[in-house]
Design a protein around this motif. Structure first.
Motif, PDB file in Angstrom:
ATOM      1  N   ASN A 319       0.804  -1.223   0.000  1.00 53.28           N
ATOM      2  CA  ASN A 319       0.000   0.000   0.000  1.00 53.28           C
ATOM      3  C   ASN A 319       0.838   1.276   0.000  1.00 53.28           C
ATOM      4  OD1 ASN A 319      -2.476  -1.454   0.086  1.00 53.28           O
ATOM      5  ND2 ASN A 319      -2.168  -1.783   2.282  1.00 53.28           N
ATOM      6  N   GLY A 320       2.118   1.157  -0.354  1.00 48.92           N
ATOM      7  CA  GLY A 320       2.961   2.340  -0.469  1.00 48.92           C
ATOM      8  C   GLY A 320       3.624   2.770   0.825  1.00 48.92           C
ATOM      9  N   GLU A 321       3.556   1.938   1.871  1.00 47.65           N
ATOM     10  CA  GLU A 321       4.267   2.290   3.099  1.00 47.65           C
ATOM     11  C   GLU A 321       5.755   2.464   2.816  1.00 47.65           C
ATOM     12  OE1 GLU A 321       0.729  -0.318   4.207  1.00 47.65           O
ATOM     13  OE2 GLU A 321       2.398  -0.441   2.774  1.00 47.65           O
ATOM     14  N   ILE A 322       6.286   1.573   1.997  1.00 49.23           N
ATOM     15  CA  ILE A 322       7.613   1.721   1.395  1.00 49.23           C
ATOM     16  C   ILE A 322       7.556   1.007   0.052  1.00 49.23           C
ATOM     17  CG2 ILE A 322       8.584  -0.298   2.594  1.00 49.23           C
ATOM     18  CD1 ILE A 322      11.267   1.352   2.660  1.00 49.23           C
ATOM     19  N   ASN A 323       8.062   1.664  -0.977  1.00 51.83           N
ATOM     20  CA  ASN A 323       7.953   1.141  -2.336  1.00 51.83           C
ATOM     21  C   ASN A 323       9.280   0.568  -2.808  1.00 51.83           C
ATOM     22  OD1 ASN A 323       5.175   2.057  -3.344  1.00 51.83           O
ATOM     23  ND2 ASN A 323       6.027   3.962  -2.516  1.00 51.83           N
ATOM     24  N   ALA A 324       9.203  -0.543  -3.542  1.00 53.64           N
ATOM     25  CA  ALA A 324      10.369  -1.096  -4.239  1.00 53.64           C
ATOM     26  C   ALA A 324      11.537  -1.349  -3.296  1.00 53.64           C
ATOM     27  CB  ALA A 324      10.794  -0.182  -5.378  1.00 53.64           C
ATOM     28  N   SER A 325      11.321  -2.224  -2.333  1.00 50.10           N
ATOM     29  CA  SER A 325      12.373  -2.534  -1.347  1.00 50.10           C
ATOM     30  C   SER A 325      13.609  -3.081  -2.031  1.00 50.10           C
ATOM     31  CB  SER A 325      11.861  -3.548  -0.323  1.00 50.10           C
ATOM     32  OG  SER A 325      11.458  -4.746  -0.969  1.00 50.10           O
ATOM     33  N   SER A 326      14.768  -2.617  -1.565  1.00 47.61           N
ATOM     34  CA  SER A 326      16.035  -3.049  -2.149  1.00 47.61           C
ATOM     35  C   SER A 326      16.950  -3.715  -1.137  1.00 47.61           C
ATOM     36  CB  SER A 326      16.758  -1.846  -2.771  1.00 47.61           C
ATOM     37  OG  SER A 326      16.835  -0.784  -1.842  1.00 47.61           O
ATOM     38  N   VAL A 327      16.661  -3.586   0.167  1.00 43.73           N
ATOM     39  CA  VAL A 327      17.522  -4.183   1.183  1.00 43.73           C
ATOM     40  C   VAL A 327      16.735  -4.389   2.467  1.00 43.73           C
ATOM     41  CG1 VAL A 327      18.369  -1.941   2.022  1.00 43.73           C
ATOM     42  CG2 VAL A 327      19.779  -3.996   2.351  1.00 43.73           C
ATOM     43  N   GLY A 328      17.052  -5.479   3.147  1.00 42.37           N
ATOM     44  CA  GLY A 328      16.537  -5.741   4.483  1.00 42.37           C
ATOM     45  C   GLY A 328      17.708  -6.140   5.364  1.00 42.37           C
ATOM     46  N   ALA A 329      18.174  -5.207   6.184  1.00 46.35           N
ATOM     47  CA  ALA A 329      19.334  -5.455   7.046  1.00 46.35           C
ATOM     48  C   ALA A 329      18.839  -5.715   8.463  1.00 46.35           C
ATOM     49  CB  ALA A 329      20.281  -4.262   7.029  1.00 46.35           C
ATOM     50  N   VAL A 330      19.378  -6.749   9.103  1.00 44.79           N
ATOM     51  CA  VAL A 330      18.872  -7.139  10.421  1.00 44.79           C
ATOM     52  C   VAL A 330      20.012  -7.312  11.406  1.00 44.79           C
ATOM     53  CG1 VAL A 330      18.917  -9.627   9.906  1.00 44.79           C
ATOM     54  CG2 VAL A 330      17.305  -8.740  11.600  1.00 44.79           C
ATOM     55  N   TRP A 331      19.747  -6.913  12.634  1.00 48.41           N
ATOM     56  CA  TRP A 331      20.652  -7.201  13.741  1.00 48.41           C
ATOM     57  C   TRP A 331      19.822  -7.307  15.004  1.00 48.41           C
ATOM     58  CZ3 TRP A 331      25.261  -8.988  12.901  1.00 48.41           C
ATOM     59  CH2 TRP A 331      26.102  -9.213  13.985  1.00 48.41           C
ATOM     60  N   ALA A 332      20.090  -8.358  15.805  1.00 45.77           N
ATOM     61  CA  ALA A 332      19.289  -8.632  16.996  1.00 45.77           C
ATOM     62  C   ALA A 332      17.826  -8.729  16.566  1.00 45.77           C
ATOM     63  CB  ALA A 332      19.528  -7.565  18.067  1.00 45.77           C
ATOM     64  N   ASN A 333      16.952  -7.925  17.148  1.00 46.16           N
ATOM     65  CA  ASN A 333      15.529  -8.014  16.831  1.00 46.16           C
ATOM     66  C   ASN A 333      15.030  -6.856  15.986  1.00 46.16           C
ATOM     67  OD1 ASN A 333      15.215 -10.416  18.237  1.00 46.16           O
ATOM     68  ND2 ASN A 333      14.789  -9.378  20.156  1.00 46.16           N
ATOM     69  N   THR A 334      15.898  -6.222  15.223  1.00 52.20           N
ATOM     70  CA  THR A 334      15.505  -5.072  14.416  1.00 52.20           C
ATOM     71  C   THR A 334      15.804  -5.310  12.946  1.00 52.20           C
ATOM     72  OG1 THR A 334      15.899  -3.540  16.262  1.00 52.20           O
ATOM     73  CG2 THR A 334      15.819  -2.595  14.053  1.00 52.20           C
ATOM     74  N   LEU A 335      14.816  -5.036  12.112  1.00 50.84           N
ATOM     75  CA  LEU A 335      14.952  -5.108  10.665  1.00 50.84           C
ATOM     76  C   LEU A 335      14.852  -3.693  10.102  1.00 50.84           C
ATOM     77  CD1 LEU A 335      14.873  -6.619   7.866  1.00 50.84           C
ATOM     78  CD2 LEU A 335      12.373  -6.660   8.144  1.00 50.84           C
ATOM     79  N   ILE A 336      15.786  -3.322   9.225  1.00 49.68           N
ATOM     80  CA  ILE A 336      15.764  -2.020   8.565  1.00 49.68           C
ATOM     81  C   ILE A 336      15.620  -2.260   7.067  1.00 49.68           C
ATOM     82  CG2 ILE A 336      17.033   0.119   8.116  1.00 49.68           C
ATOM     83  CD1 ILE A 336      18.481  -0.379  10.790  1.00 49.68           C
ATOM     84  N   VAL A 337      14.580  -1.673   6.490  1.00 49.81           N
ATOM     85  CA  VAL A 337      14.268  -1.888   5.081  1.00 49.81           C
ATOM     86  C   VAL A 337      14.490  -0.589   4.316  1.00 49.81           C
ATOM     87  CG1 VAL A 337      12.503  -2.601   3.420  1.00 49.81           C
ATOM     88  CG2 VAL A 337      12.553  -3.623   5.714  1.00 49.81           C
ATOM     89  N   GLY A 338      15.297  -0.655   3.272  1.00 50.60           N
ATOM     90  CA  GLY A 338      15.526   0.480   2.391  1.00 50.60           C
ATOM     91  C   GLY A 338      14.908   0.236   1.027  1.00 50.60           C
ATOM     92  N   ALA A 339      14.879   1.290   0.204  1.00 47.01           N
ATOM     93  CA  ALA A 339      14.202   1.195  -1.086  1.00 47.01           C
ATOM     94  C   ALA A 339      14.965   1.953  -2.155  1.00 47.01           C
ATOM     95  CB  ALA A 339      12.779   1.742  -0.969  1.00 47.01           C
ATOM     96  N   VAL A 340      14.700   1.607  -3.407  1.00 42.07           N
ATOM     97  CA  VAL A 340      15.454   2.158  -4.530  1.00 42.07           C
ATOM     98  C   VAL A 340      15.261   3.665  -4.663  1.00 42.07           C
ATOM     99  CG1 VAL A 340      15.833   2.045  -7.023  1.00 42.07           C
ATOM    100  CG2 VAL A 340      15.322  -0.043  -5.749  1.00 42.07           C
TER     101      VAL A 340
END
Length: 363
Positions: A319-340
């Motif tokens: 629904n456009g919360e974040i478009n076209a994800s390009s990376v999912g980096a994780v450490w411990a219990n946190t996921l960080i998602v970036g986009a193009v």
């Protein structure tokens, strides 16, 4: 003339058949998706095109590569130059974001990789696409507060269309060349026919060479904790290629290919050895989003066990919360998602049970 027309018709028919067999399935057309986890995430604004993320667990910081890449995708060099382009450091909870790369002319960062030496030394390797048409890797020293100091610039002839890289030494790295042709009819044929014309190059600290070819759009790349295995995202085949690496020579030997349910972009590796892969599950929607920032493109992050190929969906956004994800980096219990293209990342707290899912690995 009749023979020529017949030959042309045969070529067109063969190309159409190949497209139906390869390109259309790779596009993800008709794939059903529904939101998962994304509604529990916090949006953190960074800068346009927060495309790649890698985490320094010692500093508790996520390094984010950001560049206004719509102009770059449109082959408009001047449009892609933005003073906000650079490397940013973000605290793991997203409460603090700051630009840490020094002022650099024509810096358009793309893939990043963190190298951690045996004696605690660290370097950040960053691909840059300056509008001059050069293809560069910039090396930075990392201070205790995350600030970057530029060390040197590396280029070599075999690095022609770099997308992502993985550092394997203080000056050594592998880099994916995602295309053989960058524009025109041949570029379209390479993409729409999913032709395996891209490759992985290796820089040994002094010279570069092609380490492995025959890949259909080589995208993300990473390595196992011991450095003996290299993972490459083959976007147009929707799979992760696994290679044995000769640490002494840099040679790569293909072991297997792991099919996944998205077109993979960048790859991050968590402490348990699992691969976290962000991708583009509907390629045609991604292409629309690349042309129009108001068009939505799904984001999809999976967790993959490289030993047995078991995968699980971790995050989906439709629904456009974040478009076209390009990376999912994780450490411990946190996921960080970036986009193009989007100028923000999603910071997602994950429940402990998620980390024990079907993709769990044993080291």
């Amino acid at each position: 003339m009749q023979y020529l027309l017949g030959g042309a018709a045969a070529i067109i028919a063969a190309a159409a058949a190949w497209s139906l067999l390869h390109a259309i399935p790779a596009s993800g057309a008709g794939v059903e998706l529904s939101n998962k986890l994304v509604n529990q995430c916090a949006r953190v604004d960074v800068a346009p095109g927060a495309e790649d993320v890698t985490i320094d667990p010692d500093l508790g910081l996520a390094f984010i590569s950001a560049a206004d890449r719509r102009g770059w995708y449109a082959k408009d060099a001047e449009q892609s130059v933005n003073p906000r382009n650079g490397i940013y450091a973000m605290s793991m909870d997203g409460s603090d974001v700051r630009k840490v790369s020094p002022p650099m002319e024509n810096f358009l960062p793309h893939g990043v990789s963190l190298w951690r030496g045996p004696n605690g030394e660290k370097r950040l390797f960053v691909i840059s696409h300056p509008p001059t048409g050069e293809e560069l890797v910039e090396l930075f020293d990392i201070a205790a507060d995350g600030a970057l100091t530029h060390l040197e610039t590396i280029s070599f002839p075999q690095m022609k269309s770099p997308n992502d890289l993985v550092a394997v030494g203080p000056r050594q790295f592998y880099v994916t060349n995602d295309q053989k042709f960058d524009r025109g009819f041949l570029a379209a044929m390479e993409a729409y026919l999913a032709l395996p014309l891209s490759n992985v190059a290796y820089y040994d600290g002094e010279n570069g060479r092609i380490a492995k070819g025959g890949i259909a759009y080589a995208n993300g790349i990473n390595q196992s904790a011991d450095g003996k295995t290299i993972y490459v995202a083959e976007l147009l085949k929707r799979r992760i290629l696994v290679f044995d690496r000769d640490i002494e020579t840099g040679e790569l030997s293909r072991v297997k290919a792991l099919k996944i349910n998205t077109a993979p972009d960048n790859i991050e590796v968590s402490r348990d050895g699992a691969l976290w892969v962000a991708g583009h599950s509907r390629i045609f929607e991604f292409l629309e989003h690349a042309k129009d920032e108001n068009a939505k493109a799904p984001s999809h992050v999976i967790r993959l066990n490289p030993r047995n190929g078991l995968a699980s969906d971790v995050l989906i956004s439709v629904n456009g919360e974040i478009n076209a994800s390009s990376v999912g980096a994780v450490w411990a219990n946190t996921l960080i998602v970036g986009a193009v293209f989007d100028g923000h990342v999603m910071v997602c707290p994950m429940l402990e049970i998620l980390l024990r899912g079907p993709a769990a690995t044993q080291q």
